[in-house]
Write an enzyme that holds these catalytic residues in place. Structure first.
Site, PDB file in Angstrom:
ATOM      1  N   ARG A   1       0.837  -1.194   0.000  1.00 60.59           N
ATOM      2  CA  ARG A   1       0.000   0.000   0.000  1.00 60.59           C
ATOM      3  C   ARG A   1       0.881   1.257   0.000  1.00 60.59           C
ATOM      4  O   ARG A   1       2.047   1.208   0.370  1.00 60.59           O
ATOM      5  CB  ARG A   1      -0.909   0.024   1.225  1.00 60.59           C
ATOM      6  CG  ARG A   1      -1.851  -1.170   1.346  1.00 60.59           C
ATOM      7  CD  ARG A   1      -2.643  -1.089   2.652  1.00 60.59           C
ATOM      8  NE  ARG A   1      -3.583  -2.201   2.786  1.00 60.59           N
ATOM      9  CZ  ARG A   1      -3.304  -3.357   3.393  1.00 60.59           C
ATOM     10  NH1 ARG A   1      -2.103  -3.552   3.921  1.00 60.59           N
ATOM     11  NH2 ARG A   1      -4.218  -4.307   3.485  1.00 60.59           N
TER      12      ARG A   1
ATOM     13  N   LYS B   1      -1.835  -2.476   7.928  1.00 59.60           N
ATOM     14  CA  LYS B   1      -2.956  -1.935   8.688  1.00 59.60           C
ATOM     15  C   LYS B   1      -2.979  -2.519  10.090  1.00 59.60           C
ATOM     16  O   LYS B   1      -2.650  -3.672  10.309  1.00 59.60           O
ATOM     17  CB  LYS B   1      -4.280  -2.254   7.976  1.00 59.60           C
ATOM     18  CG  LYS B   1      -4.503  -1.443   6.695  1.00 59.60           C
ATOM     19  CD  LYS B   1      -5.875  -1.702   6.136  1.00 59.60           C
ATOM     20  CE  LYS B   1      -6.170  -0.792   4.942  1.00 59.60           C
ATOM     21  NZ  LYS B   1      -7.519  -1.026   4.401  1.00 59.60           N
TER      22      LYS B   1
ATOM     23  N   HIS C   1      -2.594   2.819  -6.104  1.00 59.19           N
ATOM     24  CA  HIS C   1      -3.440   1.641  -5.863  1.00 59.19           C
ATOM     25  C   HIS C   1      -3.608   0.803  -7.131  1.00 59.19           C
ATOM     26  O   HIS C   1      -3.768  -0.425  -7.047  1.00 59.19           O
ATOM     27  CB  HIS C   1      -4.819   2.056  -5.343  1.00 59.19           C
ATOM     28  CG  HIS C   1      -5.682   0.881  -4.984  1.00 59.19           C
ATOM     29  ND1 HIS C   1      -5.486   0.133  -3.838  1.00 59.19           N
ATOM     30  CD2 HIS C   1      -6.718   0.301  -5.637  1.00 59.19           C
ATOM     31  CE1 HIS C   1      -6.374  -0.845  -3.794  1.00 59.19           C
ATOM     32  NE2 HIS C   1      -7.124  -0.769  -4.869  1.00 59.19           N
TER      33      HIS C   1
ATOM     34  N   ARG D   1      -0.922  -1.666  -7.165  1.00 59.71           N
ATOM     35  CA  ARG D   1      -1.250  -2.765  -6.249  1.00 59.71           C
ATOM     36  C   ARG D   1      -2.234  -3.721  -6.935  1.00 59.71           C
ATOM     37  O   ARG D   1      -2.095  -4.942  -6.863  1.00 59.71           O
ATOM     38  CB  ARG D   1      -1.844  -2.190  -4.960  1.00 59.71           C
ATOM     39  CG  ARG D   1      -2.278  -3.215  -3.910  1.00 59.71           C
ATOM     40  CD  ARG D   1      -2.628  -2.456  -2.628  1.00 59.71           C
ATOM     41  NE  ARG D   1      -3.408  -3.231  -1.684  1.00 59.71           N
ATOM     42  CZ  ARG D   1      -2.894  -4.059  -0.763  1.00 59.71           C
ATOM     43  NH1 ARG D   1      -1.594  -4.245  -0.719  1.00 59.71           N
ATOM     44  NH2 ARG D   1      -3.668  -4.698   0.086  1.00 59.71           N
TER      45      ARG D   1
ATOM     46  N   HIS E   1      -4.088  -8.830   3.281  1.00 63.28           N
ATOM     47  CA  HIS E   1      -5.533  -8.802   3.500  1.00 63.28           C
ATOM     48  C   HIS E   1      -5.908  -9.678   4.687  1.00 63.28           C
ATOM     49  O   HIS E   1      -5.300 -10.732   4.911  1.00 63.28           O
ATOM     50  CB  HIS E   1      -6.277  -9.292   2.259  1.00 63.28           C
ATOM     51  CG  HIS E   1      -6.353  -8.285   1.165  1.00 63.28           C
ATOM     52  ND1 HIS E   1      -6.590  -8.615  -0.152  1.00 63.28           N
ATOM     53  CD2 HIS E   1      -6.229  -6.930   1.184  1.00 63.28           C
ATOM     54  CE1 HIS E   1      -6.601  -7.528  -0.891  1.00 63.28           C
ATOM     55  NE2 HIS E   1      -6.387  -6.495  -0.101  1.00 63.28           N
TER      56      HIS E   1
END
Length: 297
Positions: free
Chosen positions: A146, A170, A239, A242, A265
């Site tokens: 990211r 994240k 993005h 990605r 993810h």
């Protein structure tokens, strides 16, 4: 309960990124400003669903698309859920809310030719800026990380000997991504040049021309500048690189679970959005290869 408590909760307990927390805060403040303007001072315990619906209508009248409206409402929904969890509310006024319908847009990844064109242009120069931009594009395309992850990379996160890179994703979840030899060579050259120019004062891997930290708009503009030259696509953002990384891997036979881990993810559902192009490629192979799919049948 003040909005600041919710922001602390997102930062300290949920460990959301600074960018995400800022987006939540901005969305909720937008609603609170609407309440002040239209209805005067009102405690959050008196907010009803019809009031929220009037805000949603206003957002639409201002030209905001359904996707953006849904994001704002999702932020508000999270805030009310927090207030319910902390005992301020018995029930969220958004408990039965249904998101606005959003037309699914198929994001077409960059082609191999478009990737090659940008990499070819960047490889033709050996100054710091070109090497930095080459490292940036290559990291996106070869790892699928990211934008925030790339910005926060530190020199110590790169292990060229073991051909791996550590990424902080994240909610502060770390993952190790293997590096292909092509990317190792690019990073090796870039890091040598980076150290000659700026030494070890700043430990961030990628730096501006002044040796300062990268930031969101800098990365976006850099990627957009190169890819808008070679692509007619409406979206030429980080993005999309990605997205291209994931799609190209899947098109070449990569396992969906493996791609999920590389992307960082939490669930397969997030990774499956990248499979539509892979299915198109699979369909071509299937149509061409199946013995019953002949024009004379």
């Amino acid at each position: 309960m003040a909005l600041s408590s919710f922001i602390d909760y997102l930062n300290l307990e949920r460990k959301y990124s600074r960018h995400t927390v800022t987006a939540y805060s901005r969305d909720i403040e937008s609603f609170l400003d609407f309440l002040d303007t239209e209805y005067g001072a009102m405690p959050v315990t008196e907010v009803s669903y019809p009031l929220i619906r009037s805000w949603v209508v206003k957002l639409g009248d201002e030209g905001l698309g359904n996707r953006s409206v849904n994001r704002k409402v999702a932020s508000l929904k999270a805030y009310f859920k927090f207030l319910q969890k902390t005992g301020v509310l018995q029930q969220s006024p958004l408990a039965k809310h249904k998101s606005l319908k959003v037309r699914k847009e198929i994001q077409v990844p960059f082609s191999g030719d478009e990737i090659d064109a940008v990499l070819g242009e960047l490889s033709s120069s050996s100054d710091f800026e070109s090497l930095r931009d080459l490292a940036m594009v290559s990291l996106f395309y070869a790892t699928g990380m990211r934008r925030s992850e790339l910005i926060n990379l530190r020199v110590k996160d790169v292990d060229l000997a073991r051909r791996s890179i550590k990424v902080l994703g994240k909610r502060n979840k770390e993952r190790i991504i293997p590096l292909i030899n092509w990317l190792v060579d690019i990073l090796n050259t870039y890091i040598d040049q980076r150290n000659q120019c700026f030494g070890a004062e700043n430990d961030r891997l990628l730096l501006t021309n002044k040796g300062e930290n990268l930031y969101d708009t800098f990365v976006y503009r850099t990627i957009n500048r190169y890819f808008s030259k070679v692509s007619q696509k409406t979206k030429t953002s980080p993005h999309m690189l990605r997205h291209t990384f994931a799609t190209h891997l899947l098109n070449n036979g990569a396992d969906l679970n493996g791609v999920k881990e590389l992307l960082g993810h939490a669930s397969l559902a997030s990774t499956q959005v990248y499979t539509h192009t892979s299915m198109a490629e699979l369909s071509k192979v299937y149509q061409k290869a199946h013995p019953r799919n002949r024009s004379d049948d």
